[in-house]
Design a protein around this motif. Sequence first.
Motif, PDB file in Angstrom:
ATOM      1  N   MET A   1      27.211  43.427 -21.203  1.00 53.59           N
ATOM      2  CA  MET A   1      27.371  42.410 -20.203  1.00 53.59           C
ATOM      3  C   MET A   1      27.896  41.151 -20.860  1.00 53.59           C
ATOM      4  O   MET A   1      27.627  40.904 -22.025  1.00 53.59           O
ATOM      5  CB  MET A   1      26.056  42.153 -19.464  1.00 53.59           C
ATOM      6  N   LYS A   2      28.650  40.372 -20.111  1.00 54.65           N
ATOM      7  CA  LYS A   2      29.178  39.103 -20.604  1.00 54.65           C
ATOM      8  C   LYS A   2      28.061  38.071 -20.608  1.00 54.65           C
ATOM      9  O   LYS A   2      27.325  37.932 -19.628  1.00 54.65           O
ATOM     10  CB  LYS A   2      30.313  38.605 -19.717  1.00 54.65           C
ATOM     11  N   VAL A   3      27.934  37.342 -21.717  1.00 53.20           N
ATOM     12  CA  VAL A   3      26.902  36.312 -21.871  1.00 53.20           C
ATOM     13  C   VAL A   3      27.551  35.090 -22.510  1.00 53.20           C
ATOM     14  O   VAL A   3      28.248  35.214 -23.521  1.00 53.20           O
ATOM     15  CB  VAL A   3      25.748  36.805 -22.764  1.00 53.20           C
ATOM     16  N   MET A   4      27.332  33.918 -21.909  1.00 51.65           N
ATOM     17  CA  MET A   4      27.805  32.683 -22.511  1.00 51.65           C
ATOM     18  C   MET A   4      26.636  32.041 -23.245  1.00 51.65           C
ATOM     19  O   MET A   4      25.570  31.835 -22.666  1.00 51.65           O
ATOM     20  CB  MET A   4      28.345  31.707 -21.474  1.00 51.65           C
ATOM     21  N   LEU A   5      26.838  31.758 -24.524  1.00 52.66           N
ATOM     22  CA  LEU A   5      25.810  31.120 -25.343  1.00 52.66           C
ATOM     23  C   LEU A   5      26.224  29.676 -25.575  1.00 52.66           C
ATOM     24  O   LEU A   5      27.394  29.385 -25.841  1.00 52.66           O
ATOM     25  CB  LEU A   5      25.688  31.838 -26.679  1.00 52.66           C
ATOM     26  N   ARG A   6      25.243  28.771 -25.453  1.00 55.75           N
ATOM     27  CA  ARG A   6      25.549  27.366 -25.679  1.00 55.75           C
ATOM     28  C   ARG A   6      24.324  26.659 -26.231  1.00 55.75           C
ATOM     29  O   ARG A   6      23.216  27.189 -26.177  1.00 55.75           O
ATOM     30  CB  ARG A   6      26.032  26.677 -24.410  1.00 55.75           C
ATOM     31  N   LYS A   7      24.554  25.468 -26.755  1.00 55.25           N
ATOM     32  CA  LYS A   7      23.478  24.629 -27.267  1.00 55.25           C
ATOM     33  C   LYS A   7      23.578  23.299 -26.537  1.00 55.25           C
ATOM     34  O   LYS A   7      24.650  22.691 -26.500  1.00 55.25           O
ATOM     35  CB  LYS A   7      23.634  24.432 -28.777  1.00 55.25           C
TER      36      LYS A   7
END
Length: 69
Positions: A1-7
Amino acid sequence: MKVMLRKDAKGILSAYIPKKDLEEPIVSMEQADMWGGVVTLANGWRLELPQMGPETALPITVEARRLGE
């Protein structure tokens, strides 16, 4: 699955799953570097992330695998 990771500005890592319209903070990592390992989200989901270099800039969208479905 597509996952956007951010801080965020406070340094908290989070994952956004567009297909589920779900954003949850990352509460634990199996290893010091999240790339190539398993992270746990606040809702209990465990995601296996792809292997990438530690210098990988955030935000980034990756293909992750949900464990324990």
